[in-house]
Design a protein around this motif. Sequence first.
Motif, PDB file in Angstrom:
ATOM      1  N   TYR A 178      -0.101  -0.800  -5.513  1.00 47.46           N
ATOM      2  CA  TYR A 178       0.746  -1.913  -5.937  1.00 47.46           C
ATOM      3  C   TYR A 178       0.895  -2.988  -4.874  1.00 47.46           C
ATOM      4  O   TYR A 178       1.579  -3.980  -5.098  1.00 47.46           O
ATOM      5  CB  TYR A 178       2.118  -1.387  -6.366  1.00 47.46           C
ATOM      6  N   GLY A 179       0.233  -2.791  -3.704  1.00 45.62           N
ATOM      7  CA  GLY A 179       0.210  -3.814  -2.662  1.00 45.62           C
ATOM      8  C   GLY A 179      -0.634  -5.007  -3.045  1.00 45.62           C
ATOM      9  O   GLY A 179      -0.134  -6.122  -3.108  1.00 45.62           O
ATOM     10  N   PRO A 180      -1.900  -4.842  -3.413  1.00 42.75           N
ATOM     11  CA  PRO A 180      -2.702  -3.669  -3.078  1.00 42.75           C
ATOM     12  C   PRO A 180      -3.354  -3.876  -1.703  1.00 42.75           C
ATOM     13  O   PRO A 180      -3.940  -4.926  -1.446  1.00 42.75           O
ATOM     14  CB  PRO A 180      -3.757  -3.642  -4.191  1.00 42.75           C
ATOM     15  N   MET A 181      -3.225  -2.904  -0.808  1.00 46.93           N
ATOM     16  CA  MET A 181      -3.682  -3.065   0.567  1.00 46.93           C
ATOM     17  C   MET A 181      -4.851  -2.141   0.868  1.00 46.93           C
ATOM     18  O   MET A 181      -4.958  -1.054   0.319  1.00 46.93           O
ATOM     19  CB  MET A 181      -2.540  -2.785   1.544  1.00 46.93           C
ATOM     20  N   ARG A 182      -5.703  -2.623   1.752  1.00 42.47           N
ATOM     21  CA  ARG A 182      -6.859  -1.839   2.193  1.00 42.47           C
ATOM     22  C   ARG A 182      -6.408  -0.766   3.183  1.00 42.47           C
ATOM     23  O   ARG A 182      -5.415  -0.942   3.885  1.00 42.47           O
ATOM     24  CB  ARG A 182      -7.899  -2.743   2.853  1.00 42.47           C
ATOM     25  N   PRO A 183      -7.165   0.353   3.294  1.00 39.43           N
ATOM     26  CA  PRO A 183      -6.778   1.410   4.241  1.00 39.43           C
ATOM     27  C   PRO A 183      -6.629   0.904   5.670  1.00 39.43           C
ATOM     28  O   PRO A 183      -5.690   1.285   6.376  1.00 39.43           O
ATOM     29  CB  PRO A 183      -7.931   2.416   4.127  1.00 39.43           C
ATOM     30  N   GLU A 184      -7.541   0.028   6.121  1.00 37.32           N
ATOM     31  CA  GLU A 184      -7.453  -0.476   7.487  1.00 37.32           C
ATOM     32  C   GLU A 184      -6.258  -1.408   7.680  1.00 37.32           C
ATOM     33  O   GLU A 184      -5.758  -1.554   8.801  1.00 37.32           O
ATOM     34  CB  GLU A 184      -8.746  -1.195   7.884  1.00 37.32           C
ATOM     35  N   GLU A 185      -5.797  -2.038   6.605  1.00 36.04           N
ATOM     36  CA  GLU A 185      -4.592  -2.866   6.687  1.00 36.04           C
ATOM     37  C   GLU A 185      -3.349  -1.988   6.777  1.00 36.04           C
ATOM     38  O   GLU A 185      -2.424  -2.273   7.545  1.00 36.04           O
ATOM     39  CB  GLU A 185      -4.503  -3.790   5.475  1.00 36.04           C
ATOM     40  N   LEU A 186      -3.332  -0.903   6.001  1.00 40.96           N
ATOM     41  CA  LEU A 186      -2.222   0.040   6.056  1.00 40.96           C
ATOM     42  C   LEU A 186      -2.119   0.674   7.437  1.00 40.96           C
ATOM     43  O   LEU A 186      -1.021   0.905   7.953  1.00 40.96           O
ATOM     44  CB  LEU A 186      -2.414   1.121   4.991  1.00 40.96           C
ATOM     45  N   ALA A 187      -3.278   0.933   8.051  1.00 40.06           N
ATOM     46  CA  ALA A 187      -3.290   1.552   9.376  1.00 40.06           C
ATOM     47  C   ALA A 187      -2.676   0.644  10.431  1.00 40.06           C
ATOM     48  O   ALA A 187      -2.136   1.125  11.433  1.00 40.06           O
ATOM     49  CB  ALA A 187      -4.722   1.909   9.770  1.00 40.06           C
ATOM     50  N   GLY A 188      -2.746  -0.671  10.217  1.00 42.07           N
ATOM     51  CA  GLY A 188      -2.247  -1.614  11.206  1.00 42.07           C
ATOM     52  C   GLY A 188      -0.816  -2.050  11.003  1.00 42.07           C
ATOM     53  O   GLY A 188      -0.275  -2.814  11.810  1.00 42.07           O
ATOM     54  N   LEU A 189      -0.152  -1.588   9.943  1.00 49.26           N
ATOM     55  CA  LEU A 189       1.214  -2.024   9.663  1.00 49.26           C
ATOM     56  C   LEU A 189       2.202  -1.474  10.687  1.00 49.26           C
ATOM     57  O   LEU A 189       2.153  -0.295  11.061  1.00 49.26           O
ATOM     58  CB  LEU A 189       1.638  -1.583   8.263  1.00 49.26           C
ATOM     59  N   ARG A 190       3.104  -2.337  11.149  1.00 47.15           N
ATOM     60  CA  ARG A 190       4.183  -1.967  12.061  1.00 47.15           C
ATOM     61  C   ARG A 190       5.527  -2.134  11.358  1.00 47.15           C
ATOM     62  O   ARG A 190       5.641  -2.809  10.338  1.00 47.15           O
ATOM     63  CB  ARG A 190       4.153  -2.861  13.303  1.00 47.15           C
ATOM     64  N   TRP A 241      12.637   7.987   7.531  1.00 46.44           N
ATOM     65  CA  TRP A 241      12.192   9.339   7.820  1.00 46.44           C
ATOM     66  C   TRP A 241      10.903   9.435   8.628  1.00 46.44           C
ATOM     67  O   TRP A 241      10.737  10.366   9.413  1.00 46.44           O
ATOM     68  CB  TRP A 241      11.983  10.113   6.510  1.00 46.44           C
ATOM     69  N   PHE A 242       9.979   8.498   8.459  1.00 48.68           N
ATOM     70  CA  PHE A 242       8.636   8.724   9.008  1.00 48.68           C
ATOM     71  C   PHE A 242       8.097   7.640   9.942  1.00 48.68           C
ATOM     72  O   PHE A 242       7.267   7.939  10.799  1.00 48.68           O
ATOM     73  CB  PHE A 242       7.635   8.901   7.849  1.00 48.68           C
ATOM     74  N   ALA A 243       8.487   6.388   9.776  1.00 48.24           N
ATOM     75  CA  ALA A 243       7.925   5.323  10.609  1.00 48.24           C
ATOM     76  C   ALA A 243       8.363   5.489  12.056  1.00 48.24           C
ATOM     77  O   ALA A 243       9.458   5.980  12.350  1.00 48.24           O
ATOM     78  CB  ALA A 243       8.365   3.956  10.081  1.00 48.24           C
ATOM     79  N   GLU A 244       7.479   5.085  12.989  1.00 47.24           N
ATOM     80  CA  GLU A 244       7.829   5.121  14.406  1.00 47.24           C
ATOM     81  C   GLU A 244       8.990   4.170  14.683  1.00 47.24           C
ATOM     82  O   GLU A 244       9.160   3.162  13.996  1.00 47.24           O
ATOM     83  CB  GLU A 244       6.628   4.721  15.265  1.00 47.24           C
ATOM     84  N   LYS A 245       9.764   4.507  15.709  1.00 48.18           N
ATOM     85  CA  LYS A 245      10.908   3.677  16.054  1.00 48.18           C
ATOM     86  C   LYS A 245      10.445   2.415  16.786  1.00 48.18           C
ATOM     87  O   LYS A 245       9.376   2.368  17.369  1.00 48.18           O
ATOM     88  CB  LYS A 245      11.882   4.463  16.944  1.00 48.18           C
ATOM     89  N   GLY A 246      11.297   1.404  16.755  1.00 43.30           N
ATOM     90  CA  GLY A 246      11.008   0.160  17.443  1.00 43.30           C
ATOM     91  C   GLY A 246      10.199  -0.788  16.583  1.00 43.30           C
ATOM     92  O   GLY A 246       9.475  -0.363  15.668  1.00 43.30           O
ATOM     93  N   PRO A 247      10.284  -2.085  16.860  1.00 45.74           N
ATOM     94  CA  PRO A 247       9.591  -3.080  16.019  1.00 45.74           C
ATOM     95  C   PRO A 247       8.080  -2.908  15.995  1.00 45.74           C
ATOM     96  O   PRO A 247       7.439  -3.254  15.006  1.00 45.74           O
ATOM     97  CB  PRO A 247       9.991  -4.421  16.650  1.00 45.74           C
ATOM     98  N   ASP A 248       7.484  -2.389  17.072  1.00 48.99           N
ATOM     99  CA  ASP A 248       6.034  -2.202  17.122  1.00 48.99           C
ATOM    100  C   ASP A 248       5.607  -0.811  16.660  1.00 48.99           C
ATOM    101  O   ASP A 248       4.428  -0.459  16.758  1.00 48.99           O
ATOM    102  CB  ASP A 248       5.511  -2.447  18.541  1.00 48.99           C
ATOM    103  N   GLY A 249       6.568  -0.019  16.193  1.00 46.68           N
ATOM    104  CA  GLY A 249       6.235   1.323  15.741  1.00 46.68           C
ATOM    105  C   GLY A 249       5.355   1.300  14.503  1.00 46.68           C
ATOM    106  O   GLY A 249       5.561   0.496  13.587  1.00 46.68           O
ATOM    107  N   LEU A 250       4.369   2.189  14.472  1.00 43.22           N
ATOM    108  CA  LEU A 250       3.469   2.272  13.326  1.00 43.22           C
ATOM    109  C   LEU A 250       4.234   2.705  12.082  1.00 43.22           C
ATOM    110  O   LEU A 250       5.125   3.555  12.145  1.00 43.22           O
ATOM    111  CB  LEU A 250       2.342   3.265  13.603  1.00 43.22           C
ATOM    112  N   LEU A 251       3.855   2.127  10.957  1.00 41.05           N
ATOM    113  CA  LEU A 251       4.500   2.492   9.698  1.00 41.05           C
ATOM    114  C   LEU A 251       4.043   3.878   9.240  1.00 41.05           C
ATOM    115  O   LEU A 251       4.825   4.656   8.711  1.00 41.05           O
ATOM    116  CB  LEU A 251       4.179   1.443   8.623  1.00 41.05           C
ATOM    117  N   PHE A 252       2.770   4.188   9.481  1.00 40.28           N
ATOM    118  CA  PHE A 252       2.215   5.470   9.035  1.00 40.28           C
ATOM    119  C   PHE A 252       1.694   6.258  10.230  1.00 40.28           C
ATOM    120  O   PHE A 252       0.797   5.801  10.944  1.00 40.28           O
ATOM    121  CB  PHE A 252       1.092   5.248   8.022  1.00 40.28           C
ATOM    122  N   VAL A 253       2.273   7.426  10.447  1.00 35.93           N
ATOM    123  CA  VAL A 253       1.821   8.332  11.508  1.00 35.93           C
ATOM    124  C   VAL A 253       1.726   9.731  10.931  1.00 35.93           C
ATOM    125  O   VAL A 253       2.382  10.059   9.926  1.00 35.93           O
ATOM    126  CB  VAL A 253       2.772   8.329  12.727  1.00 35.93           C
TER     127      VAL A 253
END
Length: 388
Positions: A201-213, A268-280
Amino acid sequence: MANKKGRRRRFGAVRQYRSGRWAASYLGPDGERIRADATFATKKEAEIWLSQVEADLSRGDWRAPDAGAVGFEVYANKWVEERELSVRTEDLYRHLLRLHILPTFGGLDLDEITAPRVREWRAERLRTTEAKTTIAKAYRLLKGILETAVDDDLITRNPCRIKGAGKESAAERRIATVGQVDALADAIGIRWKLMVYLGAYGPMRPEELAGLRRRDVDLDNLMVRVRVAEPERTNGKRAPGPTKSDAGARVVVLPAFLRVDLERHLSWFAEKGPDGLLFVGEKGAAFRRTSFGRKWRRARETAGLPDGFRFYDLRHTGHTLSTRSGATLRDTMVRAGQSSEKAALIYQHSDENRQREVAAGLDDLVRAERAKPHTDDRAHHKEEPSAG
């Protein structure tokens, strides 16, 4: 050229060996004497060879006889290095070279790659390779490399001359239902649930999802900003860089039904801080394609989707659902971060307000689908229990 008596000076020279065979030679444009690689049975054959060389010189087609004596493997690797390729494209080219092209042509010089050899290579690859689109890609790469060799005057003609050989006939992309997307999201686990939804529903590419903060997420306005892409190379390392095209850097307005999932994921899951990765991953490291792939295959099986259904097919699902919700072609292009060279599309406009309308339409469509009784899907959407 004529001499003082008005007679034309003979181009080159022929002479006969004691064996009875004939040799031919001429002075090249660089002033060096060049001899034919082979001898001839008759004087006439030697003179015909000389006349062909003379004709090439007059047309400007002359090239040194050993110009093509350049190893294909060295030339091909240099060809890849000299181009400003995206990480994914460079990895693809090196993969195609290593597995499909160099095993056949790696030990040859450029001028030893002939049209018959190219035809034999392609026929063998088609017989032994299941993915026919891969062979089309490999053929296009080989043709591109050898076309540059023509431009470099290393060979006189490109031996890749099979009509339609570089054309891909990919199967039509699969589309999931809303129920199947929900089933996938439930089956893959709550840590990766949002990734499935943003892919569809984004629809986002896998490499774009990997870069989300974390800072890319505007929870109040339910928007996600795509700024970079972080594709994973074949060696497992991330390669942060720009999005696939300029259109890939965009703001995506999400449908309202994703608010709860987005809030929970951030909490629950995103890294802390503004630069934290959304998906880990479970151990706190950036997710890997291989480990996620295993989860994806298990979830796909649980959801009852066919083996050929890929994560990228979620994007196609999102395209289709957005169109059904009333989005124009330009709307879907902006939403998915796609660019087009068609001049007519430049004059179409899709601003943030229109994107909100599209997201609202998508929200209505999905909610309506979820409200229907489903008998076809093997798994149905389940509301997550509250945190308390």
